[in-house]
Scaffold this motif. Structure first.
Motif, mmCIF file in Angstrom:
data_model
loop_
_atom_site.group_PDB
_atom_site.id
_atom_site.type_symbol
_atom_site.label_atom_id
_atom_site.label_comp_id
_atom_site.label_asym_id
_atom_site.label_seq_id
_atom_site.Cartn_x
_atom_site.Cartn_y
_atom_site.Cartn_z
ATOM 1 N N SER A 1 40.551 55.908 1.681
ATOM 2 C CA SER A 1 40.791 55.891 3.133
ATOM 3 C C SER A 1 39.524 56.023 3.979
ATOM 4 O O SER A 1 39.587 56.321 5.155
ATOM 5 C CB SER A 1 41.786 56.990 3.528
ATOM 6 O OG SER A 1 43.040 56.715 2.946
ATOM 7 N N GLU A 2 38.359 55.808 3.374
ATOM 8 C CA GLU A 2 37.091 55.805 4.117
ATOM 9 C C GLU A 2 36.529 54.392 4.122
ATOM 10 O O GLU A 2 36.520 53.714 3.101
ATOM 11 C CB GLU A 2 36.074 56.742 3.471
ATOM 12 C CG GLU A 2 36.239 58.177 3.863
ATOM 13 C CD GLU A 2 35.039 59.002 3.433
ATOM 14 O OE1 GLU A 2 33.887 58.595 3.719
ATOM 15 O OE2 GLU A 2 35.268 60.030 2.797
ATOM 16 N N LEU A 3 36.042 53.975 5.284
ATOM 17 C CA LEU A 3 35.426 52.657 5.411
ATOM 18 C C LEU A 3 34.072 52.674 4.715
ATOM 19 O O LEU A 3 33.180 53.427 5.104
ATOM 20 C CB LEU A 3 35.271 52.288 6.886
ATOM 21 C CG LEU A 3 34.764 50.891 7.191
ATOM 22 C CD1 LEU A 3 35.778 49.846 6.737
ATOM 23 C CD2 LEU A 3 34.490 50.737 8.672
ATOM 24 N N ILE A 4 33.920 51.872 3.657
ATOM 25 C CA ILE A 4 32.652 51.850 2.920
ATOM 26 C C ILE A 4 31.843 50.586 3.190
ATOM 27 O O ILE A 4 30.645 50.546 2.926
ATOM 28 C CB ILE A 4 32.866 52.042 1.404
ATOM 29 C CG1 ILE A 4 33.742 50.937 0.833
ATOM 30 C CG2 ILE A 4 33.441 53.416 1.107
ATOM 31 C CD1 ILE A 4 33.761 50.885 -0.679
ATOM 32 N N ALA A 5 32.502 49.534 3.713
ATOM 33 C CA ALA A 5 31.788 48.297 4.050
ATOM 34 C C ALA A 5 32.569 47.563 5.122
ATOM 35 O O ALA A 5 33.790 47.670 5.201
ATOM 36 C CB ALA A 5 31.633 47.412 2.816
ATOM 37 N N PHE A 6 31.829 46.840 5.963
ATOM 38 C CA PHE A 6 32.456 46.072 7.030
ATOM 39 C C PHE A 6 31.573 44.877 7.345
ATOM 40 O O PHE A 6 30.374 45.036 7.571
ATOM 41 C CB PHE A 6 32.617 46.934 8.288
ATOM 42 C CG PHE A 6 33.354 46.231 9.399
ATOM 43 C CD1 PHE A 6 34.727 46.341 9.511
ATOM 44 C CD2 PHE A 6 32.674 45.454 10.323
ATOM 45 C CE1 PHE A 6 35.421 45.699 10.520
ATOM 46 C CE2 PHE A 6 33.346 44.809 11.340
ATOM 47 C CZ PHE A 6 34.724 44.923 11.448
ATOM 48 N N GLU A 7 32.166 43.691 7.321
ATOM 49 C CA GLU A 7 31.439 42.484 7.707
ATOM 50 C C GLU A 7 32.214 41.767 8.795
ATOM 51 O O GLU A 7 33.439 41.677 8.739
ATOM 52 C CB GLU A 7 31.261 41.550 6.516
ATOM 53 C CG GLU A 7 30.183 42.009 5.555
ATOM 54 C CD GLU A 7 29.814 40.912 4.583
ATOM 55 O OE1 GLU A 7 29.515 39.790 5.036
ATOM 56 O OE2 GLU A 7 29.853 41.192 3.380
ATOM 57 N N ALA A 8 31.478 41.276 9.773
ATOM 58 C CA ALA A 8 32.051 40.448 10.841
ATOM 59 C C ALA A 8 31.236 39.164 10.890
ATOM 60 O O ALA A 8 30.047 39.194 11.199
ATOM 61 C CB ALA A 8 31.983 41.189 12.168
ATOM 62 N N ARG A 9 31.874 38.053 10.534
ATOM 63 C CA ARG A 9 31.175 36.779 10.435
ATOM 64 C C ARG A 9 31.718 35.767 11.440
ATOM 65 O O ARG A 9 32.915 35.727 11.699
ATOM 66 C CB ARG A 9 31.349 36.208 9.031
ATOM 67 C CG ARG A 9 30.712 37.052 7.944
ATOM 68 C CD ARG A 9 30.915 36.441 6.572
ATOM 69 N NE ARG A 9 32.293 36.575 6.104
ATOM 70 C CZ ARG A 9 32.753 37.613 5.416
ATOM 71 N NH1 ARG A 9 31.961 38.624 5.144
ATOM 72 N NH2 ARG A 9 34.005 37.642 5.005
ATOM 73 N N SER A 10 30.810 34.945 11.944
ATOM 74 C CA SER A 10 31.241 33.853 12.803
ATOM 75 C C SER A 10 31.901 32.770 11.942
ATOM 76 O O SER A 10 31.575 32.626 10.769
ATOM 77 C CB SER A 10 30.073 33.259 13.583
ATOM 78 O OG SER A 10 29.134 32.691 12.693
ATOM 79 N N ILE A 11 32.829 32.068 12.530
ATOM 80 C CA ILE A 11 33.489 30.965 11.847
ATOM 81 C C ILE A 11 32.940 29.697 12.461
ATOM 82 O O ILE A 11 33.134 29.440 13.643
ATOM 83 C CB ILE A 11 35.019 31.047 12.023
ATOM 84 C CG1 ILE A 11 35.537 32.321 11.378
ATOM 85 C CG2 ILE A 11 35.690 29.806 11.435
ATOM 86 C CD1 ILE A 11 36.997 32.552 11.613
ATOM 87 N N GLU A 12 32.211 28.941 11.656
ATOM 88 C CA GLU A 12 31.610 27.715 12.162
ATOM 89 C C GLU A 12 32.698 26.751 12.611
ATOM 90 O O GLU A 12 33.632 26.466 11.878
ATOM 91 C CB GLU A 12 30.731 27.062 11.110
ATOM 92 C CG GLU A 12 29.592 27.953 10.643
ATOM 93 C CD GLU A 12 28.644 28.357 11.751
ATOM 94 O OE1 GLU A 12 28.339 27.533 12.622
ATOM 95 O OE2 GLU A 12 28.193 29.522 11.749
ATOM 96 N N GLN A 13 32.571 26.249 13.833
ATOM 97 C CA GLN A 13 33.590 25.371 14.383
ATOM 98 C C GLN A 13 33.023 23.979 14.590
ATOM 99 O O GLN A 13 31.936 23.764 14.891
ATOM 100 C CB GLN A 13 34.097 25.900 15.705
ATOM 101 C CG GLN A 13 34.763 27.241 15.542
ATOM 102 C CD GLN A 13 35.277 27.772 16.873
ATOM 103 O OE1 GLN A 13 35.327 27.053 17.869
ATOM 104 N NE2 GLN A 13 35.655 29.007 16.897
#
Length: 60
Positions: A48-60
């Motif tokens: 229940s702990e956030l160990i990784a987070f990625e936010a990526r753009s989606i090429e359009q």
């Protein structure tokens, strides 16, 4: 729910999203609340702990 703050990969504004710690690994698309572009989000939880987070753009 867990609130996580990060920078949008399009407009570079600081935004937050609610992520569900009951699912250990997930990938989904959510729009930026500032510029409305789609962001691929991948939070990873362990015990229940956030160990990784990625936010990526989606090429359009």
């Amino acid at each position: 729910m867990y609130e996580h703050f990060f920078q949008c990969p399009y407009c570079w504004e600081d935004i937050s999203m609610l992520v569900d710690p009951s699912i250990t690994r997930q990938v989904y698309v959510e729009d930026c609340e500032v510029c409305c572009n789609p962001i691929e989000v991948e939070p990873i939880f362990e015990n229940s702990e956030l160990i990784a987070f990625e936010a990526r753009s989606i090429e359009q």
